[in-house]
Design an enzyme around this catalytic site. Structure first.
Site, PDB file in Angstrom:
ATOM      1  N   CYS A 133      -7.275  -4.534   1.167  1.00  0.00           N
ATOM      2  CA  CYS A 133      -8.290  -3.799   1.910  1.00  0.00           C
ATOM      3  C   CYS A 133      -9.655  -4.454   1.806  1.00  0.00           C
ATOM      4  CB  CYS A 133      -8.380  -2.373   1.399  1.00  0.00           C
ATOM      5  SG  CYS A 133      -6.785  -1.709   0.976  1.00  0.00           S
ATOM      6  N   GLY A 178       0.381   6.352   1.459  1.00  0.00           N
ATOM      7  CA  GLY A 178      -0.439   6.624   0.287  1.00  0.00           C
ATOM      8  C   GLY A 178      -1.834   7.107   0.651  1.00  0.00           C
ATOM      9  N   SER A 179      -2.423   6.511   1.666  1.00  0.00           N
ATOM     10  CA  SER A 179      -3.795   6.881   2.030  1.00  0.00           C
ATOM     11  C   SER A 179      -3.866   8.345   2.450  1.00  0.00           C
ATOM     12  CB  SER A 179      -4.307   5.999   3.179  1.00  0.00           C
ATOM     13  OG  SER A 179      -4.296   4.638   2.798  1.00  0.00           O
ATOM     14  N   ASN A 225      -4.399  -1.131  -8.515  1.00  0.00           N
ATOM     15  CA  ASN A 225      -3.742  -2.028  -7.560  1.00  0.00           C
ATOM     16  C   ASN A 225      -4.245  -3.471  -7.647  1.00  0.00           C
ATOM     17  OD1 ASN A 225      -5.911  -0.292  -6.477  1.00  0.00           O
ATOM     18  ND2 ASN A 225      -5.841  -1.710  -4.753  1.00  0.00           N
ATOM     19  N   GLN A 280       0.940   2.417  -6.895  1.00  0.00           N
ATOM     20  CA  GLN A 280       1.397   1.164  -7.513  1.00  0.00           C
ATOM     21  C   GLN A 280       2.460   1.406  -8.581  1.00  0.00           C
ATOM     22  OE1 GLN A 280       0.728  -2.085  -6.854  1.00  0.00           O
ATOM     23  NE2 GLN A 280      -0.553  -1.531  -5.124  1.00  0.00           N
ATOM     24  N   SER A 283       3.812   5.784  -1.993  1.00  0.00           N
ATOM     25  CA  SER A 283       3.957   5.141  -0.692  1.00  0.00           C
ATOM     26  C   SER A 283       5.164   4.208  -0.707  1.00  0.00           C
ATOM     27  CB  SER A 283       2.684   4.351  -0.379  1.00  0.00           C
ATOM     28  OG  SER A 283       2.862   3.587   0.796  1.00  0.00           O
ATOM     29  N   HIS A 287       6.222   1.615   1.069  1.00  0.00           N
ATOM     30  CA  HIS A 287       6.197   0.156   1.254  1.00  0.00           C
ATOM     31  C   HIS A 287       5.763  -0.610   0.012  1.00  0.00           C
ATOM     32  CE1 HIS A 287       1.836  -0.951   2.042  1.00  0.00           C
ATOM     33  NE2 HIS A 287       1.756   0.350   2.183  1.00  0.00           N
ATOM     34  N   THR A 317       6.529  15.791  14.160  1.00  0.00           N
ATOM     35  CA  THR A 317       7.964  15.587  13.951  1.00  0.00           C
ATOM     36  C   THR A 317       8.196  14.575  12.835  1.00  0.00           C
ATOM     37  OG1 THR A 317       8.318  16.049  16.280  1.00  0.00           O
ATOM     38  CG2 THR A 317      10.114  14.938  15.117  1.00  0.00           C
TER      39      THR A 317
HETATM   40  C1  LIG Z   1      -1.435   0.601  -1.101  1.00  0.00           C
HETATM   41  C2  LIG Z   1      -2.184   1.634  -1.850  1.00  0.00           C
HETATM   42  C3  LIG Z   1      -2.630   2.816  -1.212  1.00  0.00           C
HETATM   43  C4  LIG Z   1      -2.477   3.042   0.257  1.00  0.00           C
HETATM   44  O1  LIG Z   1      -1.142   3.283   0.630  1.00  0.00           O
HETATM   45  P1  LIG Z   1      -0.732   3.150   2.179  1.00  0.00           P
HETATM   46  O2  LIG Z   1       0.671   3.660   2.213  1.00  0.00           O
HETATM   47  O3  LIG Z   1      -0.820   1.698   2.498  1.00  0.00           O
HETATM   48  O4  LIG Z   1      -1.664   3.999   2.953  1.00  0.00           O
HETATM   49  C5  LIG Z   1      -3.274   3.762  -1.982  1.00  0.00           C
HETATM   50  N1  LIG Z   1      -3.466   3.583  -3.302  1.00  0.00           N
HETATM   51  C6  LIG Z   1      -3.055   2.477  -3.946  1.00  0.00           C
HETATM   52  C7  LIG Z   1      -3.278   2.349  -5.407  1.00  0.00           C
HETATM   53  C8  LIG Z   1      -2.404   1.464  -3.240  1.00  0.00           C
HETATM   54  O5  LIG Z   1      -2.004   0.375  -3.874  1.00  0.00           O
END
Ligand SMILES: *Cc1c(COP(=O)(O)O)cnc(C)c1O
Length: 396
Positions: free
Chosen positions: A324, A70-71, A151, A179, A199, A201, A237
């Site tokens: 974070c 996500g970042s 989040n 989210q 993202s 996870h 890759t």
């Molecule tokens: C977790 C999160 C991210 C970051 O995602 P990562 O895959 O951990 O880098 C960005 N934005 C929101 C709203 C998140 O909850």
């Protein structure tokens, strides 16, 4: 027994996601860029995964770029939009004060590069109004970026209406849907979304993999140079096992979305009702317009960090806000953005549910939080002053 209530930080991988990954660790191990048959087999599954993910959000396969999460997707979206703006002489960006740091810190960097950033304050209920966006945009606005769901406090934003305003004004619209993906219906076409981050996870897929959706025709700036992967938009890759796990997790989450949401709504509201009984407590964010699995509270007269440690002792894994910000003593920027004062923001607790949580776990959690809050207040000098009337309660 452990009760995991920190699903906004990360989720446990689903069986489907793990099983989808395994064959690509020993069987189909090729590099999709190789021309031989082992490489081409990998290239084929990559194409299928891209198609599957695109279908889940009603996008085209070529509109999907795989990122490290996500970042990275947020960074790439904002930097790409800024470069497009710059080429057209537009250097103004509109966003909100309660975005994820992946957005806020990228905006800070763009500001140093000469962009002008308008960060909107949100209403106390944690929702930004489309009218605020309409009022903030100018002739030189190149991008509006507003998260789909927050989040920390879980509030859902009026994405479709904001997208409509942007479209009418010919401004790019990005949403951080990290989210929301896998938890809320996403349809980039109907919701007028030009760019979107997700993202894996956060929806029971593997860590370190995500997607940036960018509508056909939007040129993405590559943050990683070195190869022609992802049609030149991201070198390196491809992480095939992770991509396969993400595709399986997203497909599964979307297939069960309505049923899970229905169940989570019940558990969430049970938790909200229970914790609301604690005196001098307040729910953060709108009670209804929030993610099905998000509960966020502030309790006056306590320290969120102490609460977390004592809850962990009793088997409950929770969070004070975002993963974070924990570890720093600054109160959450999200809670400050919705108008909580420092003293109140310090006493925050976020509980985020998954389909694995049960009614019994929720009951135990309510009982335990009540006990722990009462204990912490009993040893708190601040609470004594409040109780003795030497200080005034902020949360009535
Ligand atoms: C977790 C999160 C991210 C970051 O995602 P990562 O895959 O951990 O880098 C960005 N934005 C929101 C709203 C998140 O909850």
């Amino acid at each position: 027994m452990k009760i995991y209530l920190d699903n906004a930080a990360t989720t446990k991988m689903s069986k489907a996601a793990i099983e989808a990954m395994l064959p690509y660790m020993d069987g189909v191990y090729g590099n999709p860029s190789s021309l031989h048959s082992i490489g081409q087999a990998a290239s084929e599954v990559l194409t299928n995964a891209r198609k599957q993910i695109a279908e889940c959000i009603n996008a085209l396969p070529e509109e999907i770029t795989f990122t490290s999460g996500g970042s990275e997707a947020d960074n790439q979206a904002l930097i790409s939009a800024a470069r497009i703006g710059q080429r057209n002489g537009k250097r103004h960006i509109v966003s909100t004060a309660f975005e994820h740091h992946a957005v806020l810190h990228t905006l800070n960097a763009l500001e140093k590069d000469g962009f002008e950033i308008t960060l909107l304050n949100v209403h106390e209920n944690g929702i930004v109004l489309p009218e605020q966006i309409a009022d903030a945009i100018r002739d030189d606005t190149c991008l509006v970026t507003v998260m789909y769901a927050n989040n920390e406090i879980g509030t859902l934003q009026p994405i479709e209406a904001i997208g409509e305003i942007c479209r009418a004004n010919n401004i790019l619209f990005h949403t951080d849907a990290v989210q929301a993906a896998g938890h809320m219906h996403i349809n980039v076409k109907e919701q007028n979304i030009d760019m979107l981050s997700l993202s894996a996870h956060k929806f029971h897929g593997p860590k370190g993999i995500g997607v940036l959706y960018a509508k056909k025709g939007i040129p993405l700036a590559s943050l990683i140079e070195g190869g022609a992967q992802e049609r030149g938009r991201r070198a390196g890759t491809e992480n095939i096992p992770a991509i396969m796990g993400m595709a399986a997790a997203l497909k599964e989450s979307c297939a069960h979305l309505d049923n899970r949401a229905k169940r989570l709504h019940i558990l969430r509201d049970q938790l909200i009702d229970g914790l609301s009984q604690i005196p001098h407590s307040i729910l953060n964010g709108d009670a209804l317009n929030r993610l099905p699995g998000n509960v966020s509270f502030c309790f006056e007269g306590i320290e969120g960090e102490s609460l977390l440690l004592l809850l962990d002792d009793r088997g409950i894994c929770a969070s004070s806000g975002s993963a974070c910000t924990s570890g720093s003593l600054d109160p959450s920027h999200v809670l400050l953005a919705i108008g909580r004062v420092h003293d109140v923001a310090h006493g925050s607790l976020r509980l985020t549910l998954s389909d694995e949580n049960t009614e019994e776990q929720i009951e135990y959690t309510i009982k335990t939080v009540k006990e722990v809050v009462a204990y912490l207040r009993s040893i708190s000098p601040v609470w004594r002053d409040l109780a003795d009337g030497k200080r005034e309660f902020i949360i009535k």
